[in-house]
Design an enzyme around this catalytic site. Structure first.
Site, PDB file in Angstrom:
ATOM      1  N   ASN A 112      61.719  58.371  56.558  1.00 18.72           N
ATOM      2  CA  ASN A 112      60.811  57.280  56.919  1.00 18.72           C
ATOM      3  C   ASN A 112      59.366  57.753  57.018  1.00 18.72           C
ATOM      4  O   ASN A 112      58.454  57.131  56.449  1.00 18.72           O
ATOM      5  CB  ASN A 112      61.254  56.663  58.248  1.00 18.72           C
ATOM      6  CG  ASN A 112      62.646  56.068  58.180  1.00 18.72           C
ATOM      7  OD1 ASN A 112      63.220  55.948  57.109  1.00 18.72           O
ATOM      8  ND2 ASN A 112      63.200  55.703  59.330  1.00 18.72           N
ATOM      9  N   THR A 142      24.417  25.760  36.095  1.00 11.74           N
ATOM     10  CA  THR A 142      25.250  25.242  37.171  1.00 11.74           C
ATOM     11  C   THR A 142      26.027  24.067  36.597  1.00 11.74           C
ATOM     12  O   THR A 142      25.466  23.255  35.846  1.00 11.74           O
ATOM     13  CB  THR A 142      24.425  24.778  38.390  1.00 11.74           C
ATOM     14  OG1 THR A 142      23.539  23.728  37.997  1.00 11.74           O
ATOM     15  CG2 THR A 142      23.610  25.937  38.966  1.00 11.74           C
ATOM     16  N   HIS A 143      27.313  24.008  36.911  1.00 13.28           N
ATOM     17  CA  HIS A 143      28.183  22.965  36.360  1.00 13.28           C
ATOM     18  C   HIS A 143      28.143  22.968  34.822  1.00 13.28           C
ATOM     19  O   HIS A 143      28.230  21.918  34.187  1.00 13.28           O
ATOM     20  CB  HIS A 143      27.807  21.581  36.903  1.00 13.28           C
ATOM     21  CG  HIS A 143      27.697  21.543  38.390  1.00 13.28           C
ATOM     22  ND1 HIS A 143      28.785  21.590  39.244  1.00 13.28           N
ATOM     23  CD2 HIS A 143      26.596  21.501  39.204  1.00 13.28           C
ATOM     24  CE1 HIS A 143      28.376  21.562  40.492  1.00 13.28           C
ATOM     25  NE2 HIS A 143      27.055  21.521  40.503  1.00 13.28           N
ATOM     26  N   SER A 162      41.135  38.544  12.945  1.00 13.66           N
ATOM     27  CA  SER A 162      42.323  37.692  12.975  1.00 13.66           C
ATOM     28  C   SER A 162      43.244  38.090  11.837  1.00 13.66           C
ATOM     29  O   SER A 162      42.776  38.465  10.749  1.00 13.66           O
ATOM     30  CB  SER A 162      41.918  36.223  12.829  1.00 13.66           C
ATOM     31  OG  SER A 162      43.040  35.424  12.500  1.00 13.66           O
ATOM     32  N   ASN A 169      36.419  38.180  17.192  1.00 13.52           N
ATOM     33  CA  ASN A 169      36.867  37.811  18.529  1.00 13.52           C
ATOM     34  C   ASN A 169      36.511  38.872  19.573  1.00 13.52           C
ATOM     35  O   ASN A 169      36.886  40.037  19.436  1.00 13.52           O
ATOM     36  CB  ASN A 169      38.390  37.616  18.552  1.00 13.52           C
ATOM     37  CG  ASN A 169      38.838  36.517  17.601  1.00 13.52           C
ATOM     38  OD1 ASN A 169      38.142  35.522  17.423  1.00 13.52           O
ATOM     39  ND2 ASN A 169      39.998  36.699  17.000  1.00 13.52           N
TER      40      ASN A 169
END
Length: 490
Positions: A111, A156-157, A278, A286
């Site tokens: 332990n 933002t957003h 790809s 990519n």
């Protein structure tokens, strides 16, 4: 020995495989590397306390040292029906006899050994992860200074909001990462007490010296409370939380960079060594490494969740749920976050911002609107009125196909027309020097560089302390075995 103590039989083969797995050479080396270091310190301590004759101690130390020198090769094909530790101990007993090998386990338990292994492995993995995070932060700060004048819109957003610079953005990531570094540093330094000596759950009545083993293993001191030492793995949870926090910071960086590297944005380009093609579409380029960075933080989040769930509502004592199942998924999770950090280092370093494109998008996004409103405020126009007037002017400019605001018409009762004579974007950015704006970017970078130096120095001191403990253990082992100045081979 097929049994142990009261029991005369072991688990069935299939059940043993479920519980203990089928450890290969890598598993054996990884676990027994820490176990054997603990054994070296424990044998030295037992000898110094008069609990182990010097000749038996020397034989044990030589046998353990020989196993370490050969990467435990002798044990690779040895069955382990009761786990690696008992397999390893039984090998020493067979080799040295019960009167010698059988004394290794004096004054301790699996332990407190398991708890000590967890603490040692955790500090090894965390110091490595912390070092890589500091390297990444250094890259971010270097790139922040290099690109401090590359104007771009901040969003933002997902809509253009204000003019900033690419360097300022990177300094923001470095700022967030500084908190992750701080949390991880605390997790590194937290396991300061060595669990060894706690025994099964309540210490021991044998006259051992846990402070000595703690010293030789690089800890600050022995257990404060034996039950806590074997029952608790909360430091592991905090380490996983800190690693997950760093992973989440990097996932947000990777999300931005992937978006900005799209053809539609065209803000950032990566060299060919950091992109892939790809198998079907020949035109593809990519930035797929960013997707690995984004996903890898999930490993630490998942490991923390699994560990916390395994620990929840367990008795506050030694238990398999806490000592084994809670710990099981942590190591691969920490390694995965480290991989994410390594990828982020080369991606941040290799990313090439397109300054003209960034500035063009800033202009097209009317990011000077708030600045114009503030200039009206300086002329005495109430901010809410200025906000309304400039918003209407933006709408009219969009409808007229105008790329920028050139004139603001004030409502009746206010002073005539106001020319939108706005300085160049670079000057506007420099003027935003309050509240931690981009005009204060140099100050941000400087402060973060100072904190980076502090973190690095503290990590170096911690590693130096561990190195000193390792040398002290070598010296102590050599003193018992009579190896003299040559020292014990580690």
């Amino acid at each position: 020995m097929s049994g142990t103590g009261r029991l005369t039989r072991t688990l069935g083969a299939r059940t043993a495989r479920v519980v203990y797995g089928e450890p290969g050479p890598d598993d054996i080396r990884r676990e027994l590397c820490h176990t054997s270091v603990i054994d070296l310190a424990h044998v030295v301590m037992l000898t110094e306390c008069g609990l182990l004759p010097r000749d038996a101690a020397a034989a044990l130390l030589r046998a353990v040292t020989a196993l370490r020198a050969d990467s435990f090769r002798e044990l690779y094909d040895r069955p382990a029906p009761r786990g690696l530790y008992l397999m390893y101990e039984s090998h020493l007993i067979e080799r040295l006899g019960t009167d010698v090998g059988g004394k290794l386990h004096t004054g301790r338990s699996r332990n407190d050994i398991k708890a000590t292994i967890t603490a040692m492995r955790l500090r090894d993995d965390l110091t490595d992860l912390l070092a890589e995070l500091l390297r990444l932060q250094a890259v971010l700060l270097s790139r922040a200074r290099a690109h401090r004048d590359v104007v771009m819109p901040v969003y933002t957003h997902f809509q253009p909001a204000m003019p900033v610079t690419y360097g300022y953005y990177l300094a923001g990531i470095a700022t967030a990462l500084d908190r992750d570094v701080d949390a991880l540093r605390h997790a590194v330094e937290e396991p300061s007490r060595c669990p060894l000596g706690a025994g099964a759950v309540s210490g021991t009545d044998l006259p051992i010296d846990p402070a000595r083993t703690a010293e030789l293993l690089g800890f600050d001191g022995p257990p404060l409370h034996a039950t806590d030492a074997v029952a608790s793995r909360d430091t592991l949870l905090r380490a996983l939380a800190a690693a997950a926090g760093a992973g989440l910071t990097l996932s947000r960086l990777a999300t931005d960079l992937q978006l900005w590297s799209t053809q539609e944005f065209g803000f950032v380009e990566f060299p060919e060594r950091l992109v892939g093609g790809s198998s079907a579409m020949p035109q593809k380029r990519n930035a797929f490494l960013l997707e690995h960075v984004k996903a890898k933080s999930a490993a630490a989040v998942g490991a923390w969740t699994a560990s916390a769930a395994a620990m929840k509502s367990t008795p506050f004592t030694n238990s398999i749920e806490v000592g084994t199942e809670t710990v099981g998924g942590a190591w691969s999770a920490l390694a995965t976050v480290r991989d994410s950090v390594l990828l982020a280092q080369v991606l941040v370093s290799g990313a090439r911002p397109d300054g003209p494109r960034m500035e063009q998008r800033a202009r097209e996004g009317f990011v000077t609107a708030t600045v114009i409103a503030n200039r009206l405020v300086r002329q005495g126009v109430p901010f809410r009125t200025a906000h309304h007037v400039v918003g209407a002017a933006v709408r009219e400019a969009v409808e007229a196909g105008e790329p920028e605001l050139t004139k603001i018409t004030l409502p009746e009762g206010l002073q005539g027309d106001v020319s939108a004579d706005v300085p160049p974007l670079a000057e506007l950015v420099a003027e935003h020097d309050r509240g931690g704006g981009p005009g204060a970017c140099d100050n941000v970078v400087q402060e973060l560089r100072e904190r980076h130096a502090e973190h690095s120095a503290r990590l170096a001191r911690y590693r130096a302390r561990l190195a000193r403990a390792e040398r002290a253990l070598d010296t102590a082992v050599a003193a018992v075995t009579g190896a003299g100045d040559k020292g014990a081979e580690r």
